[in-house]
Design a protein around this motif. Structure first.
Motif: not given
Length: 386
Positions: A303-309, A382
């Motif tokens: 997770i990076k900046e609340r997004e899955p990465v 993503a």
């Protein structure tokens, strides 16, 4: 700076090749029990910085004497010697790196940690391509994430033009290759560390043409201390070796038949150790000095900046035919040379028996790789299934 390289085989040659190109390196002592190999290396590289020495690495006092005259030592001999060589480095007061290849031997080296700290020496085992470079790529990716979920590491050295039923060739010591196929592998699944058999869990993996669809499967030793470093911080971690399709099945058959066993078998003609026989036959039958390629894919998800990465490091590195340096030699020995030079220059200040993933300045390491023409690409995307 002065360096000692133990072993004048493929990896020793590549380490020396890299060291003599550094303007800050004054001298490279190259030692091997077979002086003819050292002389061949000297003839090919023809550099006044190289000092050839005949040496049996089992002679502790002689090793200590050579090490004491150098700032750092790179062990390119078989992993069986690395614990004793690390002890010799402590006695000599010389920084030390080795190419590893056996988890039990590396664990023994880590028992020297307190003594190495006391004597102000840096020792880094298991430092090459995998383990080694790939661990640093994984750490670089993980450090950019807020939360870490998984690491999938895939590496393979392959002949450019595969031949025979194994579709493989000799790129490093056959004893080390068999070891990867024999020993159990450390993985993390659902947050827990497990041991799983090598030559299992085959998956399909695809690279750009001309490679296309290949296979990857469990082999031992490729991630060294990473599972301990990230224990309790990650859900999934594994390492698999990339080969042309069909290779794993062939090697599994040899293993299943007992031909990788170290237990002697009594035959009418006398006792034979199956593993020794297999090693001898592979050395005689597998092609040597074939053009090769190293494929690397390190996939780290979180997770990076609340997004899955998902961060993916990739490399396709071919042999350097003009300089007689294979891709596997470059990708294995150059990292060891780079880190040994970092130790000697003072770029690495940690003392003790060190993990590459926590003690090597990764950005500087990657810059050094790039300066040597090893091109790595990093993609952030993503998450997709791996």
């Amino acid at each position: 700076m002065k360096f000692l390289v133990l072993g004048a085989g493929r990896m020793g040659y590549a380490a020396v090749f890299d060291l003599i190109r550094s303007p800050k390196v004054e001298q490279v002592v190259v030692a091997d029990f077979d002086i003819k190999r050292v002389e061949t290396l000297l003839d090919l590289l023809a550099d006044p910085k190289i000092v050839p020495v005949e040496l049996d690495v089992k002679k502790f006092d002689e090793v200590v004497k050579l090490m004491a005259a150098c700032d750092a030592c790179i062990s390119c001999v078989t992993y069986h010697h690395n614990y004793d060589l690390a002890k010799a480095a402590l006695e000599a007061g010389t920084h030390f790196v080795d190419l590893g290849g056996n988890e039990a031997m590396v664990a023994k080296e880590f028992l020297l940690d307190d003594l190495a700290k006391e004597r102000g020496i840096s020792i880094m085992p298991d430092l090459g391509l995998a383990p080694g470079m790939v661990s640093m790529l994984a750490v670089n990716a993980a450090d950019s994430l807020d939360e870490l979920y998984e690491m999938r590491i895939r590496v393979g050295g392959l002949p450019v033009d595969p031949e025979g039923p194994l579709k493989y060739a000799q790129f490093f010591a056959i004893d080390g290759l068999i070891n990867e196929y024999v020993e159990d592998c450390t993985v993390i699944r659902d947050g827990k560390e497990f041991q799983v058999p090598s030559l299992t869990d085959i998956e399909e993996i695809e690279f750009p043409k001309p490679f296309g669809k290949l296979e990857a499967f469990n082999t031992s030793g490729g991630i060294s201390t990473l599972p301990k470093t990230y224990g309790g911080k990650i859900q999934h971690m594994d390492y698999k070796t990339i080969r042309y399709k069909g290779h794993c099945e062939q090697m599994y058959l040899l293993k299943h038949l007992g031909l990788m066993s170290s237990e002697p078998v009594q035959l009418p003609s006398g006792k034979v150790v199956p593993r020794d026989l297999l090693s001898d036959l592979l050395i005689k039958t597998l092609p040597q000095d074939e053009p090769d390629v190293v494929l690397v894919r390190v996939t780290v998800t979180g997770i990076k900046e609340r997004e899955p990465v998902q961060i993916v490091w990739e490399c396709i590195d071919y042999n350097d035919q003009a300089d007689k340096v294979s891709a596997m030699m470059r990708m294995t020995a150059f990292p060891a040379s780079i880190v040994a030079q970092m130790m000697a220059r003072g770029d690495i200040t940690d003392r003790g028996v060190l993990k590459q993933e926590t003690s090597v300045p990764v950005k500087l390491f990657l810059a050094e790789l790039e300066s040597r023409g090893i091109k790595l690409t990093m993609t952030e995307r993503a998450p997709v299934a791996t």
